[in-house]
Write an enzyme that holds these catalytic residues in place. Sequence first.
Site, PDB file in Angstrom:
ATOM      1  N   SER A   1       0.828  -1.185   0.000  1.00  0.00           N
ATOM      2  CA  SER A   1       0.000   0.000   0.000  1.00  0.00           C
ATOM      3  C   SER A   1       0.876   1.254   0.000  1.00  0.00           C
ATOM      4  O   SER A   1       1.757   1.389  -0.843  1.00  0.00           O
ATOM      5  CB  SER A   1      -0.943  -0.044   1.213  1.00  0.00           C
ATOM      6  OG  SER A   1      -2.032   0.807   1.021  1.00  0.00           O
TER       7      SER A   1
ATOM      8  N   ASP B   1      -8.743  -4.576  -6.052  1.00  0.00           N
ATOM      9  CA  ASP B   1      -8.201  -3.631  -5.079  1.00  0.00           C
ATOM     10  C   ASP B   1      -8.745  -2.227  -5.340  1.00  0.00           C
ATOM     11  O   ASP B   1      -8.600  -1.709  -6.449  1.00  0.00           O
ATOM     12  CB  ASP B   1      -6.668  -3.634  -5.195  1.00  0.00           C
ATOM     13  CG  ASP B   1      -5.987  -2.697  -4.223  1.00  0.00           C
ATOM     14  OD1 ASP B   1      -6.667  -2.091  -3.368  1.00  0.00           O
ATOM     15  OD2 ASP B   1      -4.749  -2.580  -4.308  1.00  0.00           O
TER      16      ASP B   1
END
Length: 519
Positions: free
Chosen positions: A191, A451
Amino acid sequence: MAFLTVVGLVYLASLISAKLPDGRLHGNMPLMPLPPKGIAPNIPVTGPDGTMLEPLDTIYTFDQLIDHNNPSLGTFSQRYWLSYENYKPGGPIVLTTPGEQPADAYTIYLTSATITGTLAQQQNGATVLIEHRFYGDSNPYGDLSVASLQVHTIQQAIDDLVYFANNVELPMPGGGNVSPSEAPWILVGGSYAGALTSFTLVSQPDVFYAGWASSAVVESIVDYWGYFEPIRVFMPQNCSNDVEAVIDYIDTTFTSGTSSEIDSIKTLFNMDLSHLDDFAGALRNNLFDWQSLQPYSGPGQRFFQFCDALEVKDGVSATAEGWGLENALNAWGSYWANTYLTKLCGNLDAETCLGTYDMSAYTDISVNNAGRSWQWIVCNYMGFFQDGAPAGQPTIVSRLIGPSYTERMCTYYFPEQFSSPSTPDAAWTNMVYNGWFVNADRLFFANGLSDPWLEATVSANGTDFQSTSTQPIAVGNGFHTSDMIMVNGVVDATVAAVQAQGLAAMKAWLADWTPLAQR
């Protein structure tokens, strides 16, 4: 499977001191890009020779520079954790950081339940988990005031990783002889921390021999309406169609409806907020629940409870078209008022929980406040404001929510920095660290089609970045940072393929590494 229980317990424990049950300052605060949390099991750990090692929750500290541009300011204690249960001389040092959270909730990444521990196991390496500056107990100063946060920059975080690698003496056999010139260091992150991995290899290319960037949000985007695109595309189609219809109706009513029509919606949702944009923004929370999904999650997750509330009527599921506006509006209102609002807000009233205009709510400058620390980064450097799609694009989020909605909050958090709403300098960040256009040796990118952060990665729709032998790009069907959790590969073959490709690349690259003295 014990890992899943651990994640849940850690998640709940981390919320005890938060204003909202989910840890945010208020319910209209956008979500951070984060990998799943997890604490390593409290079991004995032994080294390759059978020697009993320190527990994995043992905290070590490193004297880190407060300001890498002015070392005379001194140092602060930066926390880190270590496992060398797989280490043999010559093996790599696998360094990871969770990024924008206290690191003590991420010690599972020292173990083979995760990609970092598995990589160390494969290569006879050690794993190190380091806490990012201004999170947890790793603070250069005693508060999170604007004055203190001047050294809370992306570059300072990069320089922390480099300085640590070059100077740390790890508390393990031979730990004083593992500098990047003596042992290969691999930087792994998911991330924001995945972006930090990419940024570090761009900014300091000769320190870390290789990098693994999972769901790496390398492209800073202010108007990040793309966050909701993978959700819209991959959620059940009937649910997507009905959510679009409800949002369009609410936007139309809030912009051109009568007071009576507006009040009727507020009553339906039991949410009498002072500002209509706060009401519209609050409905994003049902969609934010998508970010918590993983292949291992299974049925019954909160996101699917929401869709079931809209799409299952009298035991019958709607067709792909959905039930239509009337049913969806009433079903969403009922679910929100009778079930979801309490889960989201606990005992707080709607205005306290979801209102964003009370400037006094933003004044806490005490340390270990991850939300404030992260807002400093997004308000200054990255943006990632999760809002409605522009006109002409289908949207499952109200168009009343645009970048200005969050930019206003930046002035509340940091009035000394922003006297008026200001656009984050994402263009500068992308220019300095190359964003989507990164070109680094031995950097592995892992992404998932489901995602919500996909559009900020090198696998974003509309891009065509090619996977190469020195910068592979592997894409599976997973969610956010799914490749970092090994059990996801057991459940989803596409995630397993991503994990296998990354591990094979690291093995091949490490076979070519030699100490500086032998080059």
